[in-house]
Design a protein around this motif. Sequence first.
Motif, short mmCIF file in Angstrom:
data_model
loop_
_atom_site.label_atom_id
_atom_site.label_comp_id
_atom_site.label_asym_id
_atom_site.label_seq_id
_atom_site.Cartn_x
_atom_site.Cartn_y
_atom_site.Cartn_z
N GLN A 1 0.81 -1.22 0.00
CA GLN A 1 0.00 0.00 0.00
C GLN A 1 0.84 1.27 0.00
O GLN A 1 0.37 2.31 -0.41
CB GLN A 1 -0.95 0.00 1.20
N TRP A 2 2.07 1.20 0.44
CA TRP A 2 2.91 2.39 0.52
C TRP A 2 3.54 2.73 -0.82
O TRP A 2 4.12 3.81 -0.97
CB TRP A 2 3.98 2.21 1.58
N THR A 3 3.46 1.87 -1.81
CA THR A 3 4.18 2.06 -3.06
C THR A 3 3.73 3.32 -3.80
O THR A 3 4.56 4.14 -4.21
CB THR A 3 4.01 0.84 -3.97
#
Length: 107
Positions: A24-26
Amino acid sequence: MSADDKTDMMDESGVLHRRKPLPQWTVPVVASLVLLVSGAVFAALWWWVGKAGLAGKDLATAQLDVVKVVSGVAVGGGGLFALYLAARRQHTQELEGSLPRARPVAA
């Protein structure tokens, strides 16, 4: 079919494989990096135009060119990330197409 069934793939030997989802942080990290690089390019070019000793119409033209270059850098960075996502998706779809459909797994 549950949401997890789409990430399960079974090969010919009956071994179950799971695709790793994109963290999700990408997306936020890549967007931040694109903005950071664009900001650095903007600052460097703006400083360089200021040191060039231009005035009047030439200064305005150079500043607009800086904005155009920085816009190109930002759009290029976003496009590069979109290309990565498309290649990743294609690779995943090719893997799914080459393997037989997953059978339901008993919990």
